[in-house]
Design a protein around this motif. Structure first.
Motif, short mmCIF file in Angstrom:
data_model
loop_
_atom_site.label_atom_id
_atom_site.label_comp_id
_atom_site.label_asym_id
_atom_site.label_seq_id
_atom_site.Cartn_x
_atom_site.Cartn_y
_atom_site.Cartn_z
N PRO A 69 0.80 -1.23 0.00
CA PRO A 69 0.00 0.00 0.00
C PRO A 69 0.83 1.28 0.00
O PRO A 69 0.35 2.33 -0.42
CB PRO A 69 -0.84 -0.11 1.28
N ASP A 70 2.11 1.20 0.48
CA ASP A 70 2.92 2.43 0.51
C ASP A 70 3.77 2.61 -0.74
O ASP A 70 4.64 3.49 -0.78
CB ASP A 70 3.84 2.41 1.74
N SER A 71 3.57 1.76 -1.73
CA SER A 71 4.43 1.87 -2.93
C SER A 71 4.30 3.26 -3.53
O SER A 71 3.21 3.85 -3.54
CB SER A 71 4.06 0.80 -3.96
N GLU A 72 5.42 3.73 -4.03
CA GLU A 72 5.44 5.10 -4.57
C GLU A 72 5.25 5.05 -6.08
O GLU A 72 6.05 4.48 -6.81
CB GLU A 72 6.79 5.72 -4.24
N SER A 73 4.14 5.65 -6.56
CA SER A 73 3.91 5.69 -8.01
C SER A 73 3.45 7.10 -8.38
O SER A 73 2.52 7.63 -7.78
CB SER A 73 2.79 4.73 -8.43
N LEU A 74 4.10 7.67 -9.38
CA LEU A 74 3.62 8.95 -9.92
C LEU A 74 2.98 8.66 -11.25
O LEU A 74 3.49 7.85 -12.02
CB LEU A 74 4.77 9.92 -10.19
N LEU A 75 1.88 9.34 -11.54
CA LEU A 75 1.27 9.19 -12.86
C LEU A 75 1.11 10.56 -13.51
O LEU A 75 0.49 11.46 -12.93
CB LEU A 75 -0.12 8.52 -12.74
N PHE A 76 1.70 10.69 -14.69
CA PHE A 76 1.50 11.90 -15.50
C PHE A 76 0.53 11.52 -16.61
O PHE A 76 0.86 10.68 -17.46
CB PHE A 76 2.83 12.39 -16.07
N PHE A 77 -0.65 12.12 -16.55
CA PHE A 77 -1.68 11.80 -17.54
C PHE A 77 -1.97 13.06 -18.35
O PHE A 77 -1.85 14.17 -17.83
CB PHE A 77 -2.95 11.31 -16.82
N GLY A 78 -2.35 12.89 -19.59
CA GLY A 78 -2.70 14.06 -20.42
C GLY A 78 -3.98 13.81 -21.18
O GLY A 78 -4.23 12.68 -21.63
N CYS A 79 -4.80 14.83 -21.30
CA CYS A 79 -6.03 14.71 -22.09
C CYS A 79 -6.43 16.10 -22.55
O CYS A 79 -5.76 17.08 -22.23
CB CYS A 79 -7.14 14.05 -21.28
N ARG A 80 -7.54 16.20 -23.29
CA ARG A 80 -7.93 17.52 -23.79
C ARG A 80 -8.54 18.39 -22.69
O ARG A 80 -8.21 19.55 -22.55
CB ARG A 80 -8.94 17.35 -24.91
N GLY A 81 -9.46 17.82 -21.93
CA GLY A 81 -10.13 18.66 -20.93
C GLY A 81 -10.65 17.86 -19.75
O GLY A 81 -10.94 16.67 -19.89
N ARG A 82 -10.77 18.52 -18.60
CA ARG A 82 -11.22 17.85 -17.39
C ARG A 82 -12.58 17.17 -17.59
O ARG A 82 -12.83 16.09 -17.06
CB ARG A 82 -11.31 18.87 -16.24
N PHE A 83 -13.45 17.83 -18.37
CA PHE A 83 -14.81 17.29 -18.47
C PHE A 83 -15.05 16.50 -19.76
O PHE A 83 -16.16 16.10 -20.05
CB PHE A 83 -15.84 18.43 -18.36
N SER A 84 -14.00 16.33 -20.58
CA SER A 84 -14.24 15.61 -21.83
C SER A 84 -13.60 14.22 -21.86
O SER A 84 -14.26 13.24 -22.18
CB SER A 84 -13.75 16.44 -23.02
N ASP A 85 -12.33 14.11 -21.46
CA ASP A 85 -11.67 12.81 -21.66
C ASP A 85 -10.65 12.50 -20.55
O ASP A 85 -9.58 11.99 -20.83
CB ASP A 85 -11.00 12.75 -23.04
N TYR A 86 -11.04 12.84 -19.32
CA TYR A 86 -10.18 12.53 -18.18
C TYR A 86 -10.55 11.11 -17.71
O TYR A 86 -11.45 10.93 -16.91
CB TYR A 86 -10.41 13.58 -17.08
N TYR A 87 -9.82 10.12 -18.25
CA TYR A 87 -10.17 8.73 -17.97
C TYR A 87 -9.90 8.37 -16.51
O TYR A 87 -8.87 8.75 -15.96
CB TYR A 87 -9.38 7.75 -18.86
N PHE A 88 -10.79 7.61 -15.94
CA PHE A 88 -10.66 7.05 -14.57
C PHE A 88 -10.57 8.12 -13.49
O PHE A 88 -10.06 7.86 -12.41
CB PHE A 88 -9.44 6.10 -14.47
N GLU A 89 -11.07 9.34 -13.76
CA GLU A 89 -10.93 10.42 -12.79
C GLU A 89 -11.48 10.00 -11.43
O GLU A 89 -10.83 10.17 -10.40
CB GLU A 89 -11.67 11.67 -13.29
N ILE A 90 -12.69 9.42 -11.45
CA ILE A 90 -13.32 9.09 -10.16
C ILE A 90 -12.50 8.04 -9.42
O ILE A 90 -12.27 8.14 -8.22
CB ILE A 90 -14.78 8.63 -10.39
N GLU A 91 -12.03 7.05 -10.19
CA GLU A 91 -11.21 6.00 -9.54
C GLU A 91 -9.98 6.60 -8.87
O GLU A 91 -9.66 6.25 -7.75
CB GLU A 91 -10.72 5.01 -10.59
N TRP A 92 -9.30 7.49 -9.56
CA TRP A 92 -8.07 8.06 -8.99
C TRP A 92 -8.39 8.82 -7.71
O TRP A 92 -7.64 8.76 -6.73
CB TRP A 92 -7.37 9.00 -9.97
N THR A 93 -9.52 9.55 -7.70
CA THR A 93 -9.80 10.37 -6.51
C THR A 93 -10.09 9.49 -5.29
O THR A 93 -9.97 9.92 -4.16
CB THR A 93 -10.99 11.33 -6.75
N HIS A 94 -10.46 8.22 -5.54
CA HIS A 94 -10.71 7.32 -4.40
C HIS A 94 -9.43 6.69 -3.86
O HIS A 94 -9.46 6.03 -2.84
CB HIS A 94 -11.68 6.21 -4.81
#
Ligand code: FAD
Ligand code: FMN
Length: 583
Positions: free
Chosen positions: A471-496
């Motif tokens: 659970p303490d593993s260190e992972s950084l994710l740099f994601f890119g998309c066009r817009g927060r409300f158009s194609d931010y994949y897995f947004e809800i999952e990440w916030t959890h």
């Protein structure tokens, strides 16, 4: 004295090109040319060959195709004397894509090694590039011309015919297969190859907002019945055997003038030469039907190459159409060919419609001469074996676009992505697992993942896995998309998830464009700190400008923060900078 055509392929192009070359060699009068894949050969048997063409694709990140790696290892043995292959005349046709950093690396390495081992180069290599305006043909066609000229200088090949020799056009066309109808027999459904299994679609959910131009789906397959065959690790890839889209089948069936009765008539195929292979997964005696082949075996949606027109023109019994088809193959008519094919992205099915008099005369077996096989497509697995047991998930961007010249009213569609995005609950798909290029370190080692767009798929898999193991593993994710409300994949999952740390570049949410590279720069100190702790960097997604942009930025970070001149090279050599990119 016979010509050996030796190919190493990952996705089938080298084999297709090899087959074209083999047919031409046979037609021009080479005695018994042979074809073999790398895995069928030993180094000793190769060393005894006199005339060989090597068709070598580059796969992974500048690697040899999987099936060629063991023979390549033999090639590299240091103990081989430098006259080991000095009886051989050879030429290399390298197949690659210049949008990858290690362009045609496998072909280049092989060529250099052959020269080191004393083999004689017949003519300069062809470096084929998927990015060329006419693709592989751009380098292959001119090479072929030079090659056959050079071949005439080799003992035993002096009498092969010139491409313009009138005798050539008089030679009858020999099909790859002979066909035997077997009315009343049950039709088999060969799966593509023994490794493929059939899985059921559970769900297919759109991940982009409804008003966004890009339709991207999260597709879930039930693998409950195939846990063993479909065991996978984060970073692995799911190969999908797609089907032609219904609209393409309809166009082709109308042009070919096939009745329901003809479509459903069972038949068997037999190769007319021992060098011809049945489609993958078929056995001598497999019973099939045209309906099955036009759905699952023969690619109706590919953009025709010159060989398509050449074969059609040779077998056409319609003088006018035969002449027009032949025109596409003449070098001086390149613009005509480009306008008809690549600029409009016209498919083979549509070309049948345009040349319907020729198409309607084609026999069943000739369809196998004219159309290539449908090739499987790769998709990075987006689910995690630990977090999503019993299923495999893919994040699939639907390929649908207007052709570069908008003469055609219809949208052009990618074969596999459209097939997948149309799947409904309960639909079955043939799949298999293939090792990915990524090798993730143990969860104690930090990872920095850079995956814009669907490039995020393997990172959703590995991050979920690592969190469950450590659970303490260190992972950084740099994601890119066009817009927060158009194609931010897995947004809800990440916030959890408390971890990992996510940095998102929304390219269009502000006036100036922001891409993942810019966020790397912003987080330079953090990245450098993690690199000092042994972090690995993974880059996935489009093979376009993104990987180079990322490398440039990492180079800058190395110089500016760590005073290190060759950070990218050092990391790559240590296996700590890995790419899985696609065009
Ligand atoms: C290792 C690996 C992992 C992959 N992972 C994923 C993934 O996770 N998700 C994903 O969606 N894809 C992924 N892909 C890409 C995927 O394999 C397919 O290439 C993609 O889905 C397109 O296939 P298709 O059959 O739909 O299109 P095809 O029928 O093969 O047509 C694609 C061709 O259409 C042309 N084309 C596309 N767009 C345009 C345009 N705008 N203008 C003109 N021509 C155009 C290009 O020539 C392109 O080569 C991955 C590829 C690899 C190699
Ligand atoms: C996953 C993947 C990785 C690739 N890597 C490279 C590469 O590193 N260098 C290159 O020049 N071409 C690369 N290519 C392009 C292929 O070499 C090219 O498409 C070739 O025509 C494939 O031939 P094949 O179908 O015989 O395997 C790659 C293609 C894929 C799908």
């Amino acid at each position: 004295m016979s010509l050996l055509i030796c190919y190493a392929t990952e996705t089938g192009n080298a084999e297709d090109v090899g087959e074209m070359l083999w047919r031409e060699a046979r037609r021009r009068g080479c005695k018994s040319p042979r074809m073999a894949s790398f895995e069928q050969l030993s180094l000793e048997s190769l060393a005894s060959e006199r005339t060989v063409v090597f068709l070598i694709a580059t796969s992974g990140q500048g690697e040899f195709p999987t099936s060629a790696r063991s023979l390549w290892t033999c090639f590299r043995q240091k103990i081989l004397p430098n006259d080991y292959m000095d009886k051989m005349h050879f030429s290399v046709v390298a197949l690659g894509d210049s949008s990858y950093q290690k362009y045609n690396r496998a072909g280049r390495l092989l060529r250099a090694r052959l020269v080191q081992l004393g083999a004689h180069q017949l003519c300069p290599p062809a470096y084929c590039d998927d990015q060329h305006e006419i693709g592989i043909d751009g380098a292959f066609q001119p090479w072929k011309h030079v090659f056959f000229e050079a071949l005439k200088g080799v003992e035993g090949f002096e009498r092969i015919l010139d491409s313009k020799d009138p005798e050539l056009s008089e030679r009858p066309f020999v099909s790859k297969f002979r066909l035997r109808f077997c009315d009343g027999e049950h039709i088999d459904e060969p799966s593509g190859s023994a490794e493929y299994v059939r899985v059921e679609t559970i769900s297919n959910e759109r991940q982009t907002s409804i008003d966004h131009f890009q339709d991207t789906r999260l597709i879930t397959f039930n693998i409950g019945n195939h846990e063993e065959a479909l065991r996978y690790r984060s970073g692995d890839v799911l190969m999908i055997q797609p089907e032609n889209l219904d609209e393409s089948i309809k166009i082709a069936v109308e042009a070919l003038k096939l009745s329901d009765e003809t479509l459903d008539r069972p038949f068997k195929l037999e190769p007319t030469d021992s060098n011809i292979r049945l489609p993958p997964g078929w056995l001598i005696g497999t019973t099939t039907s045209l309906r099955y082949c036009l759905k699952r075996v023969l690619d109706l949606q590919h953009i025709p190459k010159k060989s398509f027109f050449e074969i059609l023109s040779r077998i056409s019994k319609d003088e006018d159409e035969a002449e027009r088809l032949a025109e596409f193959c003449q070098p001086e008519n390149l613009d005509l060919f480009l306008d008809y094919t690549l600029k409009t992205r016209r498919t083979a099915a549509e070309a049948f419609r345009d040349f319907y008099r020729t198409a309607s005369q084609l026999s069943h077996e000739q369809l196998f001469d004219v159309l290539p096989l449908i090739r499987p497509r790769a998709f990075s697995i987006a689910s995690s074996p630990m977090a999503h047991p019993g299923v495999i998930q893919l994040l699939v961007a639907k390929v649908e676009y207007k052709p570069p010249i908008a003469k055609m009213a219809d949208l052009r569609r990618g074969l596999c992505s459209c097939h997948l995005t149309r799947l409904r609950h309960g639909d079955m798909v043939f799949v298999r697992i293939r090792d990915g290029t990524f090798h993730f370190p143990s969860p104690e080692t930090p990872i920095i993942c850079i995956g814009p767009g669907t490039g995020v798929a393997p990172f959703r898999s590995v991050i979920n896995d690592r969190l469950r193991i450590h659970p303490d593993s260190e992972s950084l994710l740099f994601f890119g998309c066009r817009g927060r409300f158009s194609d931010y994949y897995f947004e809800i999952e990440w916030t959890h998830l408390e971890k990992p740390r996510i940095f998102v570049a929304f390219s269009r949410d502000q006036e100036h464009k922001i891409y993942v590279q810019h966020l790397l720069k912003k987080e330079a100190a953090l990245i450098w700190r993690l690199l000092q702790q042994g972090a690995y960097i993974f880059v996935a997604g489009s093979a376009g400008e993104m990987p180079n942009g990322v490398c440039e930025m990492l180079g800058e970070i190395g110089k500016e923060i760590g005073g290190e001149e060759n950070l990218v090279k050092t990391l790559e050599t240590q296996g700590r900078l890995q790419f899985e990119t696609w065009s």
